[in-house]
Design a protein around this motif. Structure first.
Motif, PDB file in Angstrom:
ATOM      1  N   ASP A  10     -33.061 -14.102 -41.053  1.00 17.83           N
ATOM      2  CA  ASP A  10     -34.462 -13.849 -41.394  1.00 17.83           C
ATOM      3  C   ASP A  10     -35.345 -14.929 -40.788  1.00 17.83           C
ATOM      4  N   GLN A  11     -36.601 -14.560 -40.535  1.00 15.16           N
ATOM      5  CA  GLN A  11     -37.547 -15.489 -39.921  1.00 15.16           C
ATOM      6  C   GLN A  11     -38.843 -15.536 -40.721  1.00 15.16           C
ATOM      7  N   ILE A  12     -39.484 -16.704 -40.721  1.00 14.39           N
ATOM      8  CA  ILE A  12     -40.811 -16.870 -41.309  1.00 14.39           C
ATOM      9  C   ILE A  12     -41.724 -17.482 -40.255  1.00 14.39           C
ATOM     10  N   ARG A  13     -43.026 -17.369 -40.494  1.00 17.08           N
ATOM     11  CA  ARG A  13     -43.984 -17.978 -39.565  1.00 17.08           C
ATOM     12  C   ARG A  13     -44.647 -19.164 -40.256  1.00 17.08           C
ATOM     13  N   VAL A  14     -44.658 -20.320 -39.531  1.00 17.71           N
ATOM     14  CA  VAL A  14     -45.151 -21.585 -40.084  1.00 17.71           C
ATOM     15  C   VAL A  14     -46.089 -22.234 -39.070  1.00 17.71           C
ATOM     16  N   GLU A  15     -47.148 -22.877 -39.571  1.00 21.77           N
ATOM     17  CA  GLU A  15     -48.054 -23.608 -38.685  1.00 21.77           C
ATOM     18  C   GLU A  15     -47.302 -24.769 -38.011  1.00 21.77           C
ATOM     19  N   VAL A  16     -47.666 -25.071 -36.773  1.00 23.72           N
ATOM     20  CA  VAL A  16     -46.988 -26.105 -35.997  1.00 23.72           C
ATOM     21  C   VAL A  16     -46.985 -27.441 -36.734  1.00 23.72           C
ATOM     22  N   ASP A  17     -48.102 -27.797 -37.366  1.00 24.15           N
ATOM     23  CA  ASP A  17     -48.205 -29.093 -38.030  1.00 24.15           C
ATOM     24  C   ASP A  17     -47.369 -29.178 -39.317  1.00 24.15           C
ATOM     25  N   GLU A  18     -46.937 -28.032 -39.843  1.00 23.13           N
ATOM     26  CA  GLU A  18     -46.162 -28.026 -41.084  1.00 23.13           C
ATOM     27  C   GLU A  18     -44.662 -27.902 -40.856  1.00 23.13           C
TER      28      GLU A  18
END
Length: 662
Positions: free
Chosen positions: A616-624
């Protein structure tokens, strides 16, 4: 490194939807189905042996190909039993040892020491290793090649039981009986069985010599003169025992306390991690026992073994209260060892604690248990947890002349009646010659009840029969050989030799079993294709995450380097892969070395994070993203926890096509 012939429990979390939980469960099921080939079928089945062998080959081929380990000195043909850890293997070992220090040394407030590998002969004479640390060997009569006699007999019996479908019930029972009593066979009995079964040298089929004792230690000399003999240490414990007086002082002259050491030892190098927990022999309670008393796991008490029954799940608190386990401190460390192994990634259903049988116990030991892990080689002893009583400290006190004692100060003087056992070394030497020491040690180790019974018998009859376990027979003790008296005296303090509880960890064996327990395969794109995966918990994974630009373009590479820098600052081991390979091939390559998380750079402001087991995949901000990875790899949050907080990412058709091209 030695890979012996054997070589984080998931936190409960409510998933946001059934799919990720089901996918992870499917991966675990596939892993267990692959391992089931060597566990589910009867031991006598030839197919079970074949499945175990096939599973082992799949694991070891992957380990060697991905450089977890390689045979040592390979360009010169290698040396049997010696292996070099490669980069991922070194990382796994370092992570296991780091967790061992965290779990035991730091959490238990232990004193860690580091003693030399070379030990003077006088130390190992006192401990008994020079005289007793032997195996029975046989030799190929033509080539001179040596073999462990008990191993040849064990392999012969197991091979017959697993592969010979024509065995009669009588022969089957006979071979099982030989395996059950193997550790108790004398040199003569081993030799007789080898001759009876026609066992020959496995490599040449030549006849074998009679069994003979072989000391397992490497002998060397200390200093250029060669006049000071020594040995490569056979265990790390002796370095702790001889330093007891200084450690006791360092600890404020207080008991209990524990000392720990990690080091290399013995004939074929391997890493041992040992703990020596010193305790008052009259009070073996443990203040933290309640922390583990509710744990329930597979235990194999000696009564179950002797009556032909199987291991069963027992509550450790109940096992201690009923006397199955001798005391609280021993039970506490059994519980702590269980937590250590299962948090590393050892399957709790293939882990058991087996109590030593009477013929396995040293005469001075109060109780001993082995943590055994099931792998493709069968049940392998990986940790020993023993109550060694006060034997070692007394032995070094006698030999060195330095009292290795503790003391308890009394608020008021006490009149005490003490049992004093005083063997006559002269009389024992005349009567038993070379066996004097073993008889003397057995006399000194008597309980008060045994000693008083002997005193009564000596006074009425003048002599008594006395069993010396280390000799394996009864000897006649006469009145002139020992004085046993109860004496009254006033004492301001009580001096005593502490008992020691010793958990001893074979790190190489644990790591090999971990490799097998974490290995599984899942279907690839092709019909018969199987992809290899090491499902290491983040705690021990050699690399915690990977960073992949989806395609090889500069703006994605800049973001990948930025993330890599943040991961490094957070202390997270990672790989950055900017090759032009498809993302699917890169996922498969890192799954095969057990990397739990993969960061794919497909955007300049946010990235995807993929879980190895569920995919499974999630999307995360680069800075986090670095802080998210650290949460999971440090065990602060599970993957299911993270999925609650971040949006799921669904791969595009192009990504899915790439991901399948493995």
């Amino acid at each position: 490194m030695l890979l012996s012939s054997a070589s984080r429990a998931l936190a409960a979390a409510k998933p946001r939807s059934p799919e990720p939980f089901a996918a992870a469960a499917t991966a675990v099921l596939l892993r267990r189905q692959l391992a089931a080939g060597m566990a589910a079928a009867p031991a006598s089945s030839a197919s079970a042996a074949g499945n175990r062998e096939a599973f082992r080959v799949a694991v070891t081929n992957t380990l060697e190909r991905r450089l977890f380990y390689v045979p040592s000195f390979k360009i010169y043909g290698g040396v049997a039993g010696l292996y070099d850890y490669g980069p991922p293997g070194c990382a796994v070992k370092a992570n296991v040892l780091a967790f061992w220090r965290q779990h035991f040394v730091l959490e238990e407030g232990m004193l860690e020491v580091d003693c030399p590998c070379v030990t003077p002969e006088v130390v190992l004479k006192a401990s008994g290793h020079v005289d007793k640390f032997t195996d029975l060997m046989v030799k190929d009569e033509k080539t001179g090649t040596c073999y462990r006699a008990d191993h040849l007999l064990k392999d012969f019996c197991k091979d017959k039981l697993e592969k010979d479908n024509t065995l009669s019930p009588e022969k089957t029972a006979e071979f099982n009986h030989v395996l059950a009593v193997l550790d108790d066979l004398s040199a003569e009995q081993l030799g007789a069985k080898i001759k009876e079964y026609g066992i020959v040298a496995p490599d040449t089929k030549n006849p074998l010599s009679d069994p003979y004792p072989f000391n397992l230690m490497f002998q060397t000399s200390i200093g250029p003169s060669g006049l000071s003999p020594g040995y490569m240490r056979p265990e790390t414990a002796q370095g702790i025992f001889v330093n007891f007086k200084d450690l006791y002082y360092y600890n404020g002259n207080k008991l209990p306390f524990a000392a720990a050491q990690i080091g290399l030892l013995r004939v074929r190098e391997f890493t041992l991690a040992e703990i020596e927990h010193f305790v008052d022999p009259e009070d073996k309670s443990h203040p933290k026992f309640r922390d583990v008393s509710d744990l329930e796991f597979l235990m194999f008490p000696r009564e179950q073994q002797l009556t032909g029954k199987s291991a069963m799940k027992l509550n450790i608190g109940q096992a201690v209260s009923e006397g199955t386990v001798n005391n609280e401190t021993l039970g506490y460390f059994i519980g702590r060892v269980y937590l250590f192994l299962t948090q590393l990634g050892i399957d709790k259903d293939r882990l058991r604690f087996r109590q030593h049988l009477p013929n396995e116990m040293a005469h001075y030991a109060a109780d001993c248990w082995d943590a055994e892990i099931e792998c493709s080689f069968g049940w392998i002893e990986c940790v020993g947890i023993a109550d060694r009583s006060a034997y070692d400290l007394r032995a070094h006190s006698d030999k060195s002349g330095v009292a290795l004692e503790a003391h308890e100060k009394f608020a008021e003087p006490r009149e005490v009646e003490k049992l004093v056992i005083t063997p006559s070394k002269k009389e024992l030497g005349l009567a038993f010659k070379g066996n004097q020491r073993m008889v003397l040690e057995a006399l000194e180790a008597m309980s008060e009840t045994e000693a008083l019974n002997m005193k009564s018998a000596l006074e009425s009859k003048g002599e008594v029969e006395f069993k010396v376990c280390t000799l394996g027979k009864d000897v006649t003790i006469k009145k002139s050989m020992v004085s046993i008296n109860m004496e009254k005296k006033k004492e301001h303090q009580r001096k005593f030799t502490p008992s020691v509880i010793e958990p001893s960890f074979g790190i190489g064996r644990i790591i090999y079993c971990l490799f097998e327990h974490c290995f599984y395969q899942r279907p690839g794109k092709a019909e018969d294709e199987q992809l290899n995966v090491f499902g290491f918990p983040p705690l021990v994974a050699p690399i915690k995450c990977t960073v992949f630009p989806l395609v090889k373009i500069e703006k994605f590479e800049v973001v990948a380097k930025k993330i890599s820098k943040a991961l490094t600052a957070a202390g997270i081991s990672h790989i950055i892969d900017m090759t032009g390979n498809t993302i699917g091939k890169r996922y498969a390559r890192t799954d095969e070395i057990g990397v739990p998380l993969a960061i794919t750079v497909d955007n300049t402001t946010s990235v995807t994070v993929r879980d190895r087991d569920s995919k499974d995949q999630i999307r995360v901000e680069v800075d986090e993203v670095a802080s998210v990875v650290k949460e999971v790899t440090d065990g602060q949050s599970t993957w299911a926890d993270i999925m609650w907080r971040y949006p799921a990412h669904t791969a595009s058709a192009a990504e899915e096509e790439e991901a399948s091209e493995t």
